[in-house]
Scaffold this motif. Sequence first.
Motif, short mmCIF file in Angstrom:
data_model
loop_
_atom_site.label_atom_id
_atom_site.label_comp_id
_atom_site.label_asym_id
_atom_site.label_seq_id
_atom_site.Cartn_x
_atom_site.Cartn_y
_atom_site.Cartn_z
N ALA A 155 33.42 44.64 10.56
CA ALA A 155 32.31 43.77 10.96
C ALA A 155 32.30 42.50 10.11
O ALA A 155 32.20 41.38 10.62
CB ALA A 155 30.98 44.51 10.83
N TYR A 156 32.43 42.67 8.80
CA TYR A 156 32.45 41.51 7.91
C TYR A 156 33.71 40.69 8.12
O TYR A 156 33.68 39.46 8.13
CB TYR A 156 32.36 41.98 6.46
CG TYR A 156 32.42 40.86 5.44
CD1 TYR A 156 31.25 40.25 5.00
CD2 TYR A 156 33.63 40.41 4.93
CE1 TYR A 156 31.30 39.23 4.07
CE2 TYR A 156 33.69 39.39 4.01
CZ TYR A 156 32.51 38.80 3.58
OH TYR A 156 32.57 37.77 2.67
N GLU A 157 34.83 41.37 8.29
CA GLU A 157 36.10 40.68 8.45
C GLU A 157 36.09 39.78 9.68
O GLU A 157 36.63 38.67 9.66
CB GLU A 157 37.22 41.71 8.57
CG GLU A 157 38.63 41.13 8.59
CD GLU A 157 39.69 42.21 8.60
OE1 GLU A 157 40.87 41.86 8.62
OE2 GLU A 157 39.34 43.40 8.60
N LEU A 158 35.45 40.24 10.77
CA LEU A 158 35.46 39.47 12.01
C LEU A 158 34.31 38.48 12.11
O LEU A 158 34.46 37.39 12.65
CB LEU A 158 35.38 40.43 13.21
CG LEU A 158 36.60 41.33 13.44
CD1 LEU A 158 36.33 42.28 14.60
CD2 LEU A 158 37.84 40.49 13.72
N GLY A 159 33.15 38.87 11.60
CA GLY A 159 31.96 38.04 11.82
C GLY A 159 31.19 37.67 10.58
O GLY A 159 30.08 37.11 10.68
N GLY A 160 31.73 37.96 9.39
CA GLY A 160 31.09 37.54 8.15
C GLY A 160 29.78 38.26 7.88
O GLY A 160 29.47 39.31 8.46
N PRO A 161 28.95 37.68 6.98
CA PRO A 161 27.70 38.33 6.58
C PRO A 161 26.76 38.64 7.74
O PRO A 161 26.12 39.70 7.75
CB PRO A 161 27.07 37.31 5.63
CG PRO A 161 28.23 36.53 5.08
CD PRO A 161 29.21 36.44 6.21
N VAL A 162 26.68 37.75 8.72
CA VAL A 162 25.76 37.98 9.85
C VAL A 162 26.14 39.25 10.59
O VAL A 162 25.28 40.09 10.91
CB VAL A 162 25.77 36.76 10.79
CG1 VAL A 162 25.03 37.09 12.09
CG2 VAL A 162 25.14 35.55 10.12
N CYS A 163 27.43 39.44 10.85
CA CYS A 163 27.86 40.63 11.57
C CYS A 163 27.76 41.88 10.70
O CYS A 163 27.50 42.97 11.22
CB CYS A 163 29.29 40.45 12.09
SG CYS A 163 29.70 41.54 13.47
N ALA A 164 27.96 41.74 9.39
CA ALA A 164 27.78 42.89 8.50
C ALA A 164 26.34 43.38 8.56
O ALA A 164 26.08 44.58 8.68
CB ALA A 164 28.16 42.51 7.07
N VAL A 165 25.38 42.45 8.49
CA VAL A 165 23.96 42.82 8.58
C VAL A 165 23.64 43.42 9.95
O VAL A 165 22.98 44.46 10.04
CB VAL A 165 23.06 41.60 8.30
CG1 VAL A 165 21.60 41.92 8.62
CG2 VAL A 165 23.19 41.16 6.85
N LYS A 166 24.13 42.79 11.00
CA LYS A 166 23.86 43.27 12.36
C LYS A 166 24.40 44.70 12.54
O LYS A 166 23.73 45.56 13.14
CB LYS A 166 24.53 42.34 13.36
CG LYS A 166 24.31 42.71 14.83
CD LYS A 166 22.94 42.35 15.30
CE LYS A 166 22.80 42.52 16.81
NZ LYS A 166 21.41 42.29 17.27
#
Length: 341
Positions: A155-166
Amino acid sequence: MAARGGRDERSGRARGLRAAGLALAGALLLGCAAAGWAYWHLSGNITSVDIDGALGDDRPARPAAVPSASPVPTGALNLLVLGSDSRGGEQNQELGGGDSGGARSDTAMVVHLDAGRTAATVVSIPRDTLVHRPSCPLPSGGRTRQASGAMFNTAYELGGPVCAVKTVESLTSVRMDHYVEIDFSGFAKLVDALGGVTVTTDVDIDDDRSHLHLDAGTHHLDGAEALGLARTRYGLQGGSDLARIELQHTLVKALLEQVSTTDLLTDPARLYQVADAATGSLTTDTGLDSLGELTELGRSLKGLAADDVRTLTMPVLPAPADPNRVVADEPDAGDLWESLR
């Protein structure tokens, strides 16, 4: 002649007092300028991401606020804390980071602060957990694709912090009030600024990948060694990520003890060094992106001791389709997240 001598003496004293006053005023101005520069510099160290703006209202609800007369925040709070294996840079590379274009969340912890801020629960999410990865907005526009059975740290690798939180909120149904990320070099510098950290390991560690070689026992580690302990995996029996998380929990407690026994307020130079290290490789959400906001959070935790922090790992079991991966063990995992809402 005596009167004239008295006037000269008084005039000399007045000049001396004026000079001393000017010197004091100058020192105060320089001190204020230095303090202002330090505040500006430390706040400028911090990189921020507008998580709330990116995700909007499609998120778990925040708990209702409880009125309090305290001058510092006292309500319950959830933070997603990530250790990133690269934000680029030569220092991260030397410490074992990935290439600058392939940053990954090497460590993920949900930190829950109880109402009153006198107790905390730290829950680690194994990076090999298979999860439903939701579609996430990208800074450049567009969105990532949702995926089932994806490794958590993608999630972080593809979408950064926003995707990690999501992804964490999708997994836990717990609202992340804040986001904090620190990279390899920042963690190592922070440990060095604190004077190192003392930990006890029950097993020998021999891991070339994390650059760590330790016999079982008690050791005082510098920053690079502490980072190696946080990252070591292949030096442990079976190369288990769960065993690595146990070491990380030991390190968290040891760092809390080190902070509590280091009297930073009586040593301004040391305090600045620690603050510079802590902020120098930090990424936060926009609600924590200034020194004032971080200081307020720190002040609210002054009653929290290492013994008041409980460390856990999300309950998992081997994935049916891949024994090298894990999935959430339900209903235990769900019950744990429910307790943090």
